[in-house]
Design a protein around this motif. Structure first.
Motif, mmCIF file in Angstrom:
data_model
loop_
_atom_site.group_PDB
_atom_site.id
_atom_site.type_symbol
_atom_site.label_atom_id
_atom_site.label_comp_id
_atom_site.label_asym_id
_atom_site.label_seq_id
_atom_site.Cartn_x
_atom_site.Cartn_y
_atom_site.Cartn_z
ATOM 1 N N VAL A 9 13.624 0.290 -15.905
ATOM 2 C CA VAL A 9 13.211 1.167 -14.808
ATOM 3 C C VAL A 9 13.729 0.605 -13.483
ATOM 4 C CG1 VAL A 9 11.141 1.996 -15.969
ATOM 5 C CG2 VAL A 9 11.000 -0.041 -14.523
ATOM 6 N N ASP A 10 13.820 1.510 -12.476
ATOM 7 C CA ASP A 10 14.187 1.067 -11.139
ATOM 8 C C ASP A 10 12.927 0.841 -10.317
ATOM 9 O OD1 ASP A 10 13.273 3.583 -10.409
ATOM 10 O OD2 ASP A 10 15.259 4.395 -9.951
ATOM 11 N N ALA A 11 13.091 0.644 -9.017
ATOM 12 C CA ALA A 11 11.946 0.352 -8.163
ATOM 13 C C ALA A 11 10.960 1.506 -8.093
ATOM 14 C CB ALA A 11 12.422 -0.002 -6.752
ATOM 15 N N ARG A 12 11.427 2.717 -8.423
ATOM 16 C CA ARG A 12 10.538 3.883 -8.418
ATOM 17 C C ARG A 12 9.990 4.173 -9.811
ATOM 18 N NH1 ARG A 12 13.773 8.492 -5.184
ATOM 19 N NH2 ARG A 12 11.871 9.660 -5.759
ATOM 20 N N LEU A 13 10.227 3.235 -10.732
ATOM 21 C CA LEU A 13 9.756 3.330 -12.118
ATOM 22 C C LEU A 13 10.441 4.461 -12.875
ATOM 23 C CD1 LEU A 13 5.958 2.661 -11.466
ATOM 24 C CD2 LEU A 13 7.692 1.035 -12.238
ATOM 25 N N ALA A 51 -0.930 -1.140 -14.640
ATOM 26 C CA ALA A 51 -0.666 0.207 -15.145
ATOM 27 C C ALA A 51 -1.285 1.257 -14.237
ATOM 28 C CB ALA A 51 -1.203 0.348 -16.568
ATOM 29 N N GLY A 52 -2.505 1.002 -13.762
ATOM 30 C CA GLY A 52 -3.139 1.933 -12.841
ATOM 31 C C GLY A 52 -2.384 2.051 -11.532
ATOM 32 N N TYR A 53 -1.890 0.932 -11.037
ATOM 33 C CA TYR A 53 -1.078 0.948 -9.816
ATOM 34 C C TYR A 53 0.218 1.718 -10.041
ATOM 35 C CZ TYR A 53 2.288 -0.895 -6.417
ATOM 36 O OH TYR A 53 3.273 -1.031 -5.470
ATOM 37 N N HIS A 54 0.870 1.478 -11.154
ATOM 38 C CA HIS A 54 2.081 2.228 -11.490
ATOM 39 C C HIS A 54 1.804 3.726 -11.542
ATOM 40 C CE1 HIS A 54 4.553 -1.206 -13.575
ATOM 41 N NE2 HIS A 54 4.476 -1.352 -12.284
ATOM 42 N N ALA A 55 0.655 4.090 -12.082
ATOM 43 C CA ALA A 55 0.303 5.509 -12.161
ATOM 44 C C ALA A 55 0.279 6.135 -10.777
ATOM 45 C CB ALA A 55 -1.047 5.678 -12.855
ATOM 46 N N GLY A 56 -0.288 5.430 -9.802
ATOM 47 C CA GLY A 56 -0.326 5.956 -8.440
ATOM 48 C C GLY A 56 1.064 6.122 -7.856
ATOM 49 N N VAL A 57 1.959 5.173 -8.129
ATOM 50 C CA VAL A 57 3.332 5.270 -7.635
ATOM 51 C C VAL A 57 4.021 6.497 -8.232
ATOM 52 C CG1 VAL A 57 5.601 4.149 -7.654
ATOM 53 C CG2 VAL A 57 3.533 2.790 -7.235
ATOM 54 N N VAL A 58 3.861 6.688 -9.536
ATOM 55 C CA VAL A 58 4.525 7.803 -10.216
ATOM 56 C C VAL A 58 3.950 9.147 -9.779
ATOM 57 C CG1 VAL A 58 4.781 8.898 -12.482
ATOM 58 C CG2 VAL A 58 5.337 6.486 -12.188
ATOM 59 N N ILE A 59 2.657 9.216 -9.579
ATOM 60 C CA ILE A 59 2.053 10.472 -9.118
ATOM 61 C C ILE A 59 2.643 10.891 -7.777
ATOM 62 C CG2 ILE A 59 -0.079 11.442 -8.167
ATOM 63 C CD1 ILE A 59 -1.559 10.102 -10.483
ATOM 64 N N LEU A 75 7.815 12.188 -3.257
ATOM 65 C CA LEU A 75 7.933 11.096 -2.293
ATOM 66 C C LEU A 75 8.703 9.918 -2.905
ATOM 67 C CD1 LEU A 75 4.272 11.152 -0.924
ATOM 68 C CD2 LEU A 75 6.310 12.126 0.143
ATOM 69 N N PRO A 76 9.466 9.201 -2.097
ATOM 70 C CA PRO A 76 10.248 8.063 -2.622
ATOM 71 C C PRO A 76 9.394 6.807 -2.773
ATOM 72 C CG PRO A 76 10.678 8.316 -0.289
ATOM 73 C CD PRO A 76 9.753 9.453 -0.666
ATOM 74 N N ALA A 77 8.313 6.909 -3.537
ATOM 75 C CA ALA A 77 7.404 5.778 -3.704
ATOM 76 C C ALA A 77 8.040 4.697 -4.561
ATOM 77 C CB ALA A 77 6.106 6.261 -4.334
ATOM 78 N N LYS A 78 7.834 3.460 -4.162
ATOM 79 C CA LYS A 78 8.382 2.327 -4.899
ATOM 80 C C LYS A 78 7.257 1.364 -5.277
ATOM 81 C CE LYS A 78 12.962 2.403 -2.758
ATOM 82 N NZ LYS A 78 13.977 1.614 -2.007
ATOM 83 N N ALA A 79 7.424 0.716 -6.415
ATOM 84 C CA ALA A 79 6.439 -0.248 -6.890
ATOM 85 C C ALA A 79 6.750 -1.633 -6.332
ATOM 86 C CB ALA A 79 6.420 -0.291 -8.408
ATOM 87 N N ARG A 80 5.720 -2.313 -5.887
ATOM 88 C CA ARG A 80 5.830 -3.701 -5.469
ATOM 89 C C ARG A 80 5.254 -4.602 -6.564
ATOM 90 N NH1 ARG A 80 2.257 -3.962 -0.314
ATOM 91 N NH2 ARG A 80 2.596 -6.205 -0.647
ATOM 92 N N ALA A 81 5.590 -5.873 -6.485
ATOM 93 C CA ALA A 81 5.047 -6.829 -7.447
ATOM 94 C C ALA A 81 4.366 -8.012 -6.776
ATOM 95 C CB ALA A 81 6.148 -7.336 -8.370
ATOM 96 N N ASP A 82 4.549 -8.156 -5.459
ATOM 97 C CA ASP A 82 4.063 -9.352 -4.771
ATOM 98 C C ASP A 82 2.560 -9.355 -4.553
ATOM 99 O OD1 ASP A 82 4.463 -7.189 -2.960
ATOM 100 O OD2 ASP A 82 4.394 -8.575 -1.276
#
Length: 472
Positions: A287-291, A314-322, A329-336
């Motif tokens: 996956v890329d930064a936008r999953l 997984a819950g955080y990823h769900a919010g990004v994907v929604i 929206l160009p939402a991106k996942a962070r890991a920090d």
């Protein structure tokens, strides 16, 4: 075969998949949710929920053993292992309705209880359905990794998916793997009456800060858990009730039951990903930064995305994907800012960088503040003076926090907020917390960053003296 079309097709009804399905349906999208096994996924049925329930039973037993320090006579607890497992089952049952097919059907989600496989970039099939979707969200999670150890295929063994089915306490539980799952189950079973030996090929809790890990491992060893490190398993043999694990060098460890807890693998085997043009590796779906996967119609979240194996991730990823799938929206996942906790007693909680990681990343700009739990009045009052907090700071902002001690996961909450919102330490230093609480240790750590800048600064002292001369 029934032909269906939808806006969003979610594959997998674990934490991440359920969050996407419920959010999307309640905001007006047509949603199909496909699950071939149990609603709620690994966390509810085999992971977070049952393990914490069993750890709670073990903690209750241990509290009977160590009351003398507080003036309460220590006694040997009478443990009913079957009743402890009843508590585990009851906990799962209490949470199940929230993750149930009935609840999601009530939200407007079409739930299909079957396995899904891609047949094209825009379609999947189950046994009786072909589903075309504008967007797919793959949330199939992960499963226990069973390593290719000689003899393992002929010896009965447990994983986190089967250990909670036991009704009798093991006499001597052998555990291959010294990570979070292995050590949590080691302590729970030891406290409930089992002899336990943990066999780890490298360092137990090897990913964690070594000072914090040492504190946890000492506690487990003091409680009677045998932890053997740098011992690569070469073969196993035996039968139910009489199992032997042989490590490199020839040492043999005998036991009665065997738990394999060496890690997890992504659940991708049934998906037929090549048909959808979705690339993957041994870690999971690419996956890329936008999953987004290599198929523009498909996203992957949670364990199967190969970026970590935590329910909250997984819950955080769900919010990004929604945000991406529903609103464009160009939402991106962070890991920090993703925390992790090993729920032994004491717990070990980590967010952001460990000390060694921060040193490698920030070099001389890093400041490390270390406080023991003996610096906290509530900890002393409750007899919890063994523990530590490490705060990694760069130019007034926290970049990592390590906590080892009772309720460390709960104590991590303000730091999770701080890192998620890129807050300065002054925000926590200026917060008024109730006294006495364990959380005050975090505020004290933040204050410790500013103390030398105020109290050891000659310019501050000159300024204060000057102000005092002119004040009426």
């Amino acid at each position: 075969m029934e032909e269906l079309s939808t806006d969003v097709c979610v594959i997998g009804a674990g934490s991440g998949g359920l969050s996407v399905a419920s959010g999307a349906a309640q905001m007006g999208a047509r949603v199909i949710l496909i699950e071939g096994h149990k609603m709620g996924g690994d966390c509810l049925n085999y992971g977070c929920v049952p393990s914490k329930a069993l750890l709670s039973a073990g903690k209750a037993a241990q509290s009977r053993r160590r009351g003398a320090r507080l003036g309460v006579a220590s006694v040997a607890p009478e443990v009913d292992f079957s009743a402890a497992m009843d508590h585990v089952a009851a906990t799962i049952a209490a949470i199940e309705p929230h993750d149930s097919e009935e609840r999601f059907t009530g939200l407007g989600v079409r739930v299909i209880r079957d396995w899904a496989r891609f047949v094209s970039p825009d379609a999947v099939e189950t046994g009786a359905h072909r589903i075309r979707a504008r967007r797919f969200v793959i949330a199939t999670g992960s499963s226990p990794l069973v390593p290719p150890i000689e003899g393992l295929d002929s010896v009965p063994y447990l994983t986190n998916e089967t250990i909670f089915e036991q009704r009798e306490c093991p006499r001597h539980l052998l555990i291959i793997g010294g990570g979070p799952i292995g050590l949590e189950m080691a302590q729970a079973h030891r406290r409930l009456g089992a002899e336990v030996t943990v066999i780890e090929a490298a360092k137990a809790m090897g990913r964690e800060d070594p000072d914090a890990a040492a504190l946890v491992l000492k506690t487990l060893r003091d409680e009677g858990v045998q932890i053997v490190e740098n011992a690569a398993v070469e073969r196993v043999r035996g039968r139910a009730g009489a199992i032997e694990v042989e490590v490199k060098g020839g040492t043999v460890f005998p036991g009665t039951e065997l738990l394999v807890a060496v890690g997890r693998k992504p659940n991708i085997g049934r998906l037929n990903l090549p048909a959808a043009g979705i690339e993957h590796s041994a870690r999971g779906i690419t996956v890329d930064a936008r999953l987004r996967t290599t198929n523009r119609r498909a996203h992957a979240i949670g364990d199967v995305a190969g970026q970590g194996q935590f329910t909250h991730l997984a819950g955080y990823h769900a919010g990004v994907v929604i945000r991406s799938v529903l609103f464009g929206l160009p939402a991106k996942a962070r890991a920090d800012h993703i925390p992790r906790v090993t729920y032994t007693d004491p717990e070990l909680a980590q967010i952001g960088l460990t000390e060694s990681e921060a040193q490698e990343t920030h070099g001389t700009a890093l400041e490390v503040i270390r406080l023991g739990f003996d610096a906290n009045d509530r900890a002393l009052a409750e007899g919890h003076d063994t523990g530590l907090l490490k705060l990694m700071v760069v130019r007034g902002r926290p970049v990592g926090v390590t906590i080892a001690g009772p309720a460390a996961g709960e104590m991590l909450a303000p730091w999770a907020m701080a890192l998620a919102n890129r807050m300065k330490l002054s925000a926590l230093a200026g917060t008024v917390l109730p006294y006495p609480t364990m959380s005050e240790l975090s505020k004290r750590a933040a204050g410790a960053y500013f103390s030398p800048r105020l109290f050891d600064n000659p310019w501050v002292k000159r300024f204060v003296r000057g102000v005092q001369k002119v004040l009426p």
